[in-house]
Design a protein around this motif. Structure first.
Motif, PDB file in Angstrom:
ATOM      1  N   GLU A 313       0.832  -1.204   0.000  1.00 16.44           N
ATOM      2  CA  GLU A 313       0.000   0.000   0.000  1.00 16.44           C
ATOM      3  C   GLU A 313       0.867   1.256   0.000  1.00 16.44           C
ATOM      4  O   GLU A 313       0.554   2.255  -0.665  1.00 16.44           O
ATOM      5  N   ALA A 314       1.982   1.209   0.735  1.00 20.10           N
ATOM      6  CA  ALA A 314       2.833   2.395   0.848  1.00 20.10           C
ATOM      7  C   ALA A 314       3.469   2.764  -0.485  1.00 20.10           C
ATOM      8  O   ALA A 314       3.581   3.949  -0.809  1.00 20.10           O
ATOM      9  N   ILE A 315       3.887   1.775  -1.281  1.00 20.52           N
ATOM     10  CA  ILE A 315       4.593   2.118  -2.527  1.00 20.52           C
ATOM     11  C   ILE A 315       3.651   2.254  -3.724  1.00 20.52           C
ATOM     12  O   ILE A 315       4.049   2.778  -4.762  1.00 20.52           O
ATOM     13  N   THR A 316       2.398   1.792  -3.597  1.00 21.84           N
ATOM     14  CA  THR A 316       1.439   1.939  -4.705  1.00 21.84           C
ATOM     15  C   THR A 316       0.420   3.039  -4.457  1.00 21.84           C
ATOM     16  O   THR A 316      -0.224   3.517  -5.392  1.00 21.84           O
ATOM     17  N   GLY A 317       0.230   3.426  -3.187  1.00 19.00           N
ATOM     18  CA  GLY A 317      -0.802   4.401  -2.862  1.00 19.00           C
ATOM     19  C   GLY A 317      -2.198   3.830  -2.874  1.00 19.00           C
ATOM     20  O   GLY A 317      -3.186   4.571  -2.769  1.00 19.00           O
ATOM     21  N   LEU A 318      -2.321   2.515  -2.977  1.00 22.69           N
ATOM     22  CA  LEU A 318      -3.627   1.851  -3.017  1.00 22.69           C
ATOM     23  C   LEU A 318      -3.975   1.291  -1.642  1.00 22.69           C
ATOM     24  O   LEU A 318      -3.099   0.889  -0.878  1.00 22.69           O
ATOM     25  N   ASP A 319      -5.266   1.230  -1.340  1.00 25.44           N
ATOM     26  CA  ASP A 319      -5.788   0.611  -0.132  1.00 25.44           C
ATOM     27  C   ASP A 319      -6.323  -0.766  -0.539  1.00 25.44           C
ATOM     28  O   ASP A 319      -7.347  -0.875  -1.217  1.00 25.44           O
ATOM     29  N   LEU A 320      -5.607  -1.826  -0.148  1.00 25.10           N
ATOM     30  CA  LEU A 320      -5.991  -3.169  -0.589  1.00 25.10           C
ATOM     31  C   LEU A 320      -7.332  -3.599  -0.012  1.00 25.10           C
ATOM     32  O   LEU A 320      -8.093  -4.320  -0.668  1.00 25.10           O
ATOM     33  N   VAL A 321      -7.638  -3.190   1.205  1.00 26.74           N
ATOM     34  CA  VAL A 321      -8.942  -3.530   1.781  1.00 26.74           C
ATOM     35  C   VAL A 321     -10.051  -2.840   0.993  1.00 26.74           C
ATOM     36  O   VAL A 321     -11.118  -3.423   0.739  1.00 26.74           O
ATOM     37  N   GLU A 322      -9.823  -1.612   0.579  1.00 27.13           N
ATOM     38  CA  GLU A 322     -10.803  -0.905  -0.252  1.00 27.13           C
ATOM     39  C   GLU A 322     -11.112  -1.690  -1.517  1.00 27.13           C
ATOM     40  O   GLU A 322     -12.284  -1.851  -1.897  1.00 27.13           O
ATOM     41  N   TRP A 323     -10.059  -2.213  -2.155  1.00 24.07           N
ATOM     42  CA  TRP A 323     -10.303  -2.933  -3.406  1.00 24.07           C
ATOM     43  C   TRP A 323     -10.856  -4.334  -3.175  1.00 24.07           C
ATOM     44  O   TRP A 323     -11.535  -4.886  -4.034  1.00 24.07           O
ATOM     45  N   GLN A 324     -10.622  -4.905  -2.009  1.00 29.95           N
ATOM     46  CA  GLN A 324     -11.347  -6.130  -1.658  1.00 29.95           C
ATOM     47  C   GLN A 324     -12.847  -5.846  -1.594  1.00 29.95           C
ATOM     48  O   GLN A 324     -13.663  -6.622  -2.114  1.00 29.95           O
ATOM     49  N   LEU A 325     -13.203  -4.742  -0.948  1.00 32.38           N
ATOM     50  CA  LEU A 325     -14.616  -4.377  -0.818  1.00 32.38           C
ATOM     51  C   LEU A 325     -15.222  -4.021  -2.179  1.00 32.38           C
ATOM     52  O   LEU A 325     -16.343  -4.441  -2.498  1.00 32.38           O
TER      53      LEU A 325
END
Length: 670
Positions: A313-325
């Motif tokens: 998440e830190a190096i991509t700026g993405l929230d993995l839990v957000e994309w799971q949802l």
């Protein structure tokens, strides 16, 4: 192997997990506007994750099998609280296909892959056979079916000779290093098989094993995947998880210091291809071993969120839990692979409640002080709270600390500083050990780190550094004055020492100091003597920052900051970036301890799995006495010296508290 997953709308998410895992997921659930439901065992009634949710339901006693692993209790909680989706977190039921299927059958949304995906990847033997059929490179080994013949010792011995030693013996189910052993010789294999089966059965409910050729000094590399319900799969680069103890990860980072762009593309392509072939949906991770020759081999696929997802998440700026949802709600991933970008470097450490010098033995106990570091670009994931405790029923990991920087050197510098300001008192932890790892010159370079790094550089039972004379003096002073009343910011003057010089004893491990504290105007003179060596420190300008043990002082002209916690037997003190535990015994207590050196005590609260001796039996130093089980791991206690068992206090199946005397060994008189 295409699977169909029903997409349903949802509004309220139950997290079928506990502690920092649940807190992490609730943070994103709340940000996206979903209502949240916590579940908790009786042991977690006052846990922070219970307070963080909109609703909470008790699902049973502390024992996981009756609470967090109880599928029917969790489904009942979802119905009771009005949840229409369940996120499993990681650990517990997160990779249980029966749970995923039960959630779907109940008309709820399982925020994760299909039960069929989980079933296919949940058994290492079956997963390897599938991956090989899709062209995935795999380590040579033996993946016999779970039958009496295929799982017999005779079959494993025969197959081990075919594969060649050294070999890895692994539990076919589960992960986290449980049930995993490296075997160097044929003679050692039968005992290893018995131990691995026992631990795997306890941890995963299955004692099925596989064998693999042991790679020498490999790196542990994993590829993060995201896949939507329309068949679109991307990878988010790699994580390097090579710093481990007992085959369990300690430090993770992204990107890997040794993975080139070309290697990343090759590993990413095979990971994406395999996920596509199985019709995978959601977040998942392909784990590989990378050999010194640059060849990589599939180990397993984790069909869930990973503990170490924060570095990605830190190096991509993405929230993995957000994309799971979002994927669970039917949304399509908006990027092509070429649009995934990486910024900087991130490193994570796992703070665990462990006695490192005792071989990373898990510990339980009260949390007397918890002061996580506060720093720019440093992320803390934890459910610790002062006044709480670390329970013997669950995992020993208590926090994750993640630092992000523009490059690896900056991330490492930030994390090292953060760890030197991370205060946990009340029970042993690996905080100091992690700080040492981060400061290690080989780790700093990053090129020669492998899965045997800890054993090679620091040893299987790394010793703690001895306290400096300054540390001992501060501990002695703190032991003497910590009982003074404190109300807010207050200066403690040496004139408070009104009854003349203070004398006492201070013990750290087997080392003993005598101390004398004298008043010198507004300053304190502290003399500490070990054997015939005496060290003297002058303390002045002592100020308590709060009533919870934080203070500052000047020592020989240098300003220091401390954090204290008083215990019934002594004190714990955090200074110079490390926690120290000192006892303040009386002379009578010291004599009693020396007279009873043959006592074998429980190193942690646990269940007695096996008793290997009887009263009157002669034992040699190192002979197995007992096998304990706690925090999903087995722990063997051995005889401290040659002698005779004359005080066996426990039996198999019983429970024991930390510190309880289990066996007395009477030394053999020569």
């Amino acid at each position: 192997m295409q699977t169909a997953k029903i997409i349903r709308p949802f509004h309220t998410v139950l997290v079928a997990n506990r502690g920092e895992i649940a807190l992490r997921i609730f943070r994103t659930v709340r940000r996206l506007g979903y209502a949240s439901v916590a579940v908790y065992s009786e042991a977690d009634r006052n846990s922070p994750h219970v307070q963080a949710a909109d609703r909470a339901v008790c699902i049973g006693p502390a024992e996981p099998a009756q609470s967090y692993l109880n599928i029917e209790a969790i489904l009942k909680a979802a119905r009771q609280a009005g949840a229409d989706a369940i996120h499993p977190g990681y650990g517990f039921l997160s990779e249980n296909y029966t749970f995923a299927d039960a959630v779907d059958a109940a008309g709820l949304v399982f925020i994760g892959p299909s039960g069929e995906n989980i079933r296919a990847m949940g058994n290492k033997a079956g997963a390897k056979r599938l991956m090989q059929s899709w062209g995935m490179p795999c380590i040579p080994g033996y993946e016999g079916q779970n039958t009496v013949e295929d799982q017999s010792d005779e079959t494993f011995v025969r197959e081990a000779h075919r594969i060649g030693f050294p070999i890895m013996c692994k539990a076919a189910a589960g992960g986290g290093g449980r049930g995993m052993r490296q075997v160097e010789t044929p003679e050692a294999l039968p005992a290893v098989l018995a131990s691995a089966r026992s631990e795997a059965r306890t941890a995963f409910g299955s004692d099925e094993l596989i064998l693999e050729r042991a790679l020498i000094h490999p790196r542990h590399i994993e590829i993060q995947l995201l896949a939507d319900s329309q068949g679109h799969v991307v990878h988010l680069g790699e994580r390097d998880c090579s710093v481990q103890r007992r085959h369990q990860k300690l430090i993770e980072e992204a990107p890997s210091p040794v993975v080139t762009a070309a290697l990343r593309e090759r590993m990413g392509q095979v990971a994406v291809h395999s996920a596509s072939a199985m019709g995978y949906i959601g977040a998942g991770t392909m784990e590989f071993l990378l050999g010194t020759d640059g060849q990589f081999y599939f180990m397993e696929m984790n069909t869930r969120l990973q503990v170490e997802h924060a570095v990605t998440e830190a190096i991509t700026g993405l929230d993995l839990v957000e994309w799971q949802l979002r994927v669970a709600a039917g949304q399509v991933l908006p990027w092509q692979q070429s649009q995934i970008e990486f910024q900087g470097h991130a490193i994570e450490v796992r703070l665990t409640a462990e006695d490192v010098p005792a071989g990373f033995l898990p510990q339980t106990g009260p949390v007397l002080r918890w002061r996580p570091p506060v720093a720019h670009d440093v992320r803390i994931e934890s459910a610790l709270r002062e006044g709480g405790e670390v329970s013997p029923h669950y995992d020993s990991m208590v926090a994750k600390i993640v630092a992000h920087g523009s490059d690896r050197e900056e991330a490492l510098r930030k994390l090292h500083l953060a760890m030197r300001h991370c205060v946990l008192l009340g029970l042993p932890s690996n905080q100091g050990f992690l700080t040492d790892c981060l400061a290690d010159s080989v780790f700093a370079l990053g090129q020669d780190v492998h899965t045997g790094f800890v054993a090679d550089r620091l040893g299987l039972q790394p010793s703690s550094p001895a306290p400096t004379p300054l540390t001992v003096a501060m501990a002695a002073w703190a032991a003497q004055v910590s009982g003074f009343p404190v109300n807010g910011l207050r200066e403690v003057r040496a004139s408070a020492l009104s009854q003349g010089d203070a004398l006492g004893l201070l013990q750290w491990g087997e080392r003993l100091w005598r101390y004398r504290i004298s008043a010198q105007g507004d300053a304190w003179q502290v003399q500490c003597t070990e054997d015939s060596q005496t060290d003297t420190c002058i303390f002045s300008h002592v100020q308590w920052m709060d009533a919870q043990g934080e203070l500052t002082l000047e020592c020989n002209g240098l300003r220091e900051q401390l954090c204290l916690a008083i215990t019934p037997s002594g004190l714990e003190i955090f200074c110079a970036g490390r926690a120290w535990t000192f006892n303040t015994p009386s002379r009578h207590q010291l004599q009693a301890t020396q007279l009873h050196s043959g006592q074998v005590r429980a190193p942690l609260t646990s269940r007695v799995l096996k008793v290997a001796v009887t009263n009157g039996q002669a034992v040699k130093a190192g002979d197995t006495l007992l096998v304990l089980e706690a925090m999903k791991m087995e722990h063997t206690l051995t005889a401290p010296f040659d002698g005779v068992v004359n005080g066996l206090q426990v039996q198999a199946g019983g429970q024991t508290l930390k510190g309880a005397v289990l066996i007395h060994i009477e030394a053999v008189q020569v």
